[in-house]
Design a protein around this motif. Structure first.
Motif, mmCIF file in Angstrom:
data_model
loop_
_atom_site.group_PDB
_atom_site.id
_atom_site.type_symbol
_atom_site.label_atom_id
_atom_site.label_comp_id
_atom_site.label_asym_id
_atom_site.label_seq_id
_atom_site.Cartn_x
_atom_site.Cartn_y
_atom_site.Cartn_z
ATOM 1 N N SER A 35 0.869 -1.182 0.000
ATOM 2 C CA SER A 35 0.000 0.000 0.000
ATOM 3 C C SER A 35 0.910 1.237 0.000
ATOM 4 O O SER A 35 2.072 1.164 -0.420
ATOM 5 C CB SER A 35 -0.915 -0.090 1.219
ATOM 6 O OG SER A 35 -1.680 1.074 1.380
ATOM 7 N N GLY A 67 2.463 3.109 2.337
ATOM 8 C CA GLY A 67 3.699 3.082 3.135
ATOM 9 C C GLY A 67 4.757 2.227 2.458
ATOM 10 O O GLY A 67 5.924 2.635 2.317
ATOM 11 N N GLU A 91 2.761 -7.970 -1.649
ATOM 12 C CA GLU A 91 1.408 -7.516 -1.285
ATOM 13 C C GLU A 91 0.461 -8.711 -1.374
ATOM 14 O O GLU A 91 0.397 -9.373 -2.406
ATOM 15 C CB GLU A 91 0.969 -6.387 -2.235
ATOM 16 C CG GLU A 91 -0.513 -6.028 -2.167
ATOM 17 C CD GLU A 91 -1.015 -5.699 -0.761
ATOM 18 O OE1 GLU A 91 -0.408 -4.872 -0.074
ATOM 19 O OE2 GLU A 91 -2.036 -6.313 -0.343
ATOM 20 N N ARG A 98 -10.440 3.185 -0.010
ATOM 21 C CA ARG A 98 -11.653 2.906 0.748
ATOM 22 C C ARG A 98 -11.944 4.159 1.562
ATOM 23 O O ARG A 98 -11.463 4.319 2.659
ATOM 24 C CB ARG A 98 -11.499 1.697 1.672
ATOM 25 C CG ARG A 98 -10.106 1.434 2.164
ATOM 26 C CD ARG A 98 -10.073 0.631 3.410
ATOM 27 N NE ARG A 98 -9.051 1.180 4.249
ATOM 28 C CZ ARG A 98 -7.996 0.510 4.711
ATOM 29 N NH1 ARG A 98 -7.864 -0.753 4.441
ATOM 30 N NH2 ARG A 98 -7.128 1.095 5.480
ATOM 31 N N ALA A 126 -11.168 7.273 0.396
ATOM 32 C CA ALA A 126 -10.547 8.050 -0.674
ATOM 33 C C ALA A 126 -9.911 9.395 -0.373
ATOM 34 O O ALA A 126 -8.881 9.690 -0.943
ATOM 35 C CB ALA A 126 -11.482 8.213 -1.846
ATOM 36 N N TRP A 141 -6.825 8.855 -2.307
ATOM 37 C CA TRP A 141 -5.963 7.706 -2.048
ATOM 38 C C TRP A 141 -5.544 7.056 -3.361
ATOM 39 O O TRP A 141 -4.377 6.709 -3.555
ATOM 40 C CB TRP A 141 -6.710 6.721 -1.142
ATOM 41 C CG TRP A 141 -5.820 5.659 -0.578
ATOM 42 C CD1 TRP A 141 -5.152 5.693 0.608
ATOM 43 C CD2 TRP A 141 -5.483 4.412 -1.199
ATOM 44 N NE1 TRP A 141 -4.415 4.554 0.773
ATOM 45 C CE2 TRP A 141 -4.596 3.744 -0.319
ATOM 46 C CE3 TRP A 141 -5.827 3.798 -2.396
ATOM 47 C CZ2 TRP A 141 -4.078 2.485 -0.604
ATOM 48 C CZ3 TRP A 141 -5.290 2.553 -2.677
ATOM 49 C CH2 TRP A 141 -4.438 1.909 -1.793
ATOM 50 N N ASP A 174 1.236 2.574 9.312
ATOM 51 C CA ASP A 174 0.180 2.169 10.250
ATOM 52 C C ASP A 174 0.536 0.908 11.032
ATOM 53 O O ASP A 174 -0.105 0.606 12.036
ATOM 54 C CB ASP A 174 -1.130 1.909 9.483
ATOM 55 C CG ASP A 174 -1.828 3.199 9.082
ATOM 56 O OD1 ASP A 174 -1.242 4.277 9.314
ATOM 57 O OD2 ASP A 174 -2.949 3.133 8.542
#
Ligand SMILES: Cc1cc2nc3c(=O)[nH]c(=O)nc-3n(C[C@H](O)[C@H](O)[C@H](O)COP(=O)(O)OP(=O)(O)OC[C@H]3O[C@@H](n4cnc5c(N)ncnc54)[C@H](O)[C@@H]3O)c2cc1C
Length: 407
Positions: free
Chosen positions: A16, A18, A37, A46, A48, A100, A313
């Motif tokens: 993603s 990061g 991934e 999700r 956005a 996003w 995250d």
């Protein structure tokens, strides 16, 4: 940045934003990079909307992305709307808002396809003195000089290394959604587009801003309006109901948007009309696929463990009020690469990375907690609610939300 001549090998778990920041920066600083991934398809936003900060643009450029006018939609000011739709406060604050999917697209395009391995869920990572070992879905193993765990807020690598660290539910959820510009009435378009808008009815908080539309278009008429609506939601009663689909299945780790029950959506729409400024009610009820995200805090005591680094995250989750999720991940990646470029010893470089970014992570989580204190106070007693309310003037909320924090 000084370069150490080397061909060290990095595995990045999680493709993603990061992971993509880290991969692009490492690749441009002499590393061999493999990014794994677990999702086989292209990732899709999700919710956005992404708030940008100057640091984000700096890291994007370092990561090989050309930053031009198409990167986002510019607003000049912030407004707060009363429940009747009138403007109660306004302050100038130019800012660029992006989506996003736009961030994902530019970072993914900057990375050669052979470095990105979709549909590859890493099952284990083991640290060692000379290399780290990564286990692939077929049971085979590969050796790397460094592993970057960019596997998100439910990171299995963090859970293995730091099993005592838990996500803490903050007592409220954020409903999010997007609506195409042309689906809104002319009156609402005029009130909301070109603005970062707020509405603060009792016990609620909603913000909204324009973002790129389909195909990442930022042209007037083709944009979308993005909202984030914070709603107090009790952990024992209301949250389990929201997370249960029509078959009775309870999605503890998050319900896919398409499985949110019709009656949950209907209740949300009724509340929008009853509680929000009419412009926001229109945005919420016209959104194509609203979804909600339970709000959590997450903090780790350190971010490096030998040759394994946590990033984004996977290490720290700050509530969205600070608008820092993506910029924080970008900053982590930049710091990691800077330390590795200054220092031939990978383990020592990761340790320095951990020192500086753990401090930053703690500070940003605390700041976002302060910004969300009002929402969290909704299940507390009247005095605590009134205390939290005192700091919730439209001026204070507009001044502090989603702006670069000074620590
Ligand atoms: C698909 C998606 C859409 C998002 N949309 C928005 C949005 O619209 N607005 C917003 O504000 N934030 C959004 N976010 C969150 C935002 O991207 C993050 O807060 C921020 O970018 C930092 O994220 P991260 O890269 O650290 O972790 P995340 O974005 O959570 O990414 C973690 C990645 O790791 C992968 N992964 C997990 N375990 C493994 C494993 N064992 N092996 C391989 N891969 C693994 C996951 O599939 C995921 O792609 C989204 C995240 C994702 C994954």
């Amino acid at each position: 940045m000084r370069r150490i001549p080397t061909k060290r090998k990095a595995a990045i778990i999680g493709g993603s934003l990061g992971g993509l920041f880290a991969a692009n920066l490492l690749l441009r600083n002499g590393w061999e990079v493999d990014i794994f991934e677990r999702v086989p398809e292209e990732l899709a936003g999700r919710g956005a909307g992404i708030v940008t900060h100057p640091e984000l643009f700096y890291v994007l450029q370092e990561a090989g992305v050309r930053v031009d006018k198409t990167i986002g939609v510019k607003v000049e000011s912030r407004i707060t709307l009363a429940q009747d739709g009138s403007v109660v406060s306004e302050r100038p604050l130019p800012q660029i808002l992006t989506a996003w999917s736009k961030m994902y697209h530019v970072l993914r395009s900057a990375l050669p396809t052979q470095n990105y391995h979709s549909g590859t869920a890493v099952t284990d990572v083991i640290d060692g003195p000379d290399f780290a070992i990564v286990t692939m879905p077929d049971g085979s193993t590969q050796k790397f000089d460094m592993v970057v765990a960019a596997d998100g807020f439910r990171s299995s690598i963090r859970k293995k290394i730091l099993p005592e660290v838990q996500l803490q539910y903050a007592g409220y959820v954020a409903w999010r959604g997007l609506v195409d510009e042309m689906r809104l009435s002319a009156k609402t378009r005029e009130a909301l587009f070109e603005k970062f808008a707020f509405c603060l009815p009792p016990t609620e908080q909603i913000i909204g801003y324009p973002v790129a539309g389909l195909g990442n278009s930022t042209k007037a008429g083709e944009r979308r309006y993005n909202f984030v609506w914070y709603r107090a939601t009790s952990e024992d009663l209301d949250l389990p109901k929201l997370l249960t689909d029509a078959t009775g299945k309870h999605w503890v780790s998050g319900i896919p948007p398409t499985l949110i029950r019709r009656e949950v959506l209907d209740a949300m729409e009724v509340a929008a009309h009853a509680l929000l400024a009419p412009q926001f009610a229109e945005v919420v009820t016209h959104a194509s696929q609203p979804l909600f995200q339970p709000i959590f805090d997450l903090e780790v005591p350190k971010m490096a463990f030998g040759r394994i680094a946590l990033l984004g995250d996977a290490a720290f989750v700050a509530r969205p009020h600070s608008g820092m999720g993506v910029t924080k991940a970008a900053g982590d990646a930049m710091s990691l690469v800077t330390e590795l470029s200054n220092q031939a010893d990978t383990i020592a470089a990761l340790s320095r990375y951990s020192e500086s970014r753990t401090q930053f992570g703690v500070a940003i989580v605390q700041h976002a907690r302060h910004l969300g204190a009002y929402m969290q106070a909704q299940f507390k007693n009247k005095t605590e609610r009134e205390m939290a309310e005192r700091y919730r003037t439209p001026e204070a909320v507009m001044r502090e939300t989603a702006v670069p924090a000074q620590f």
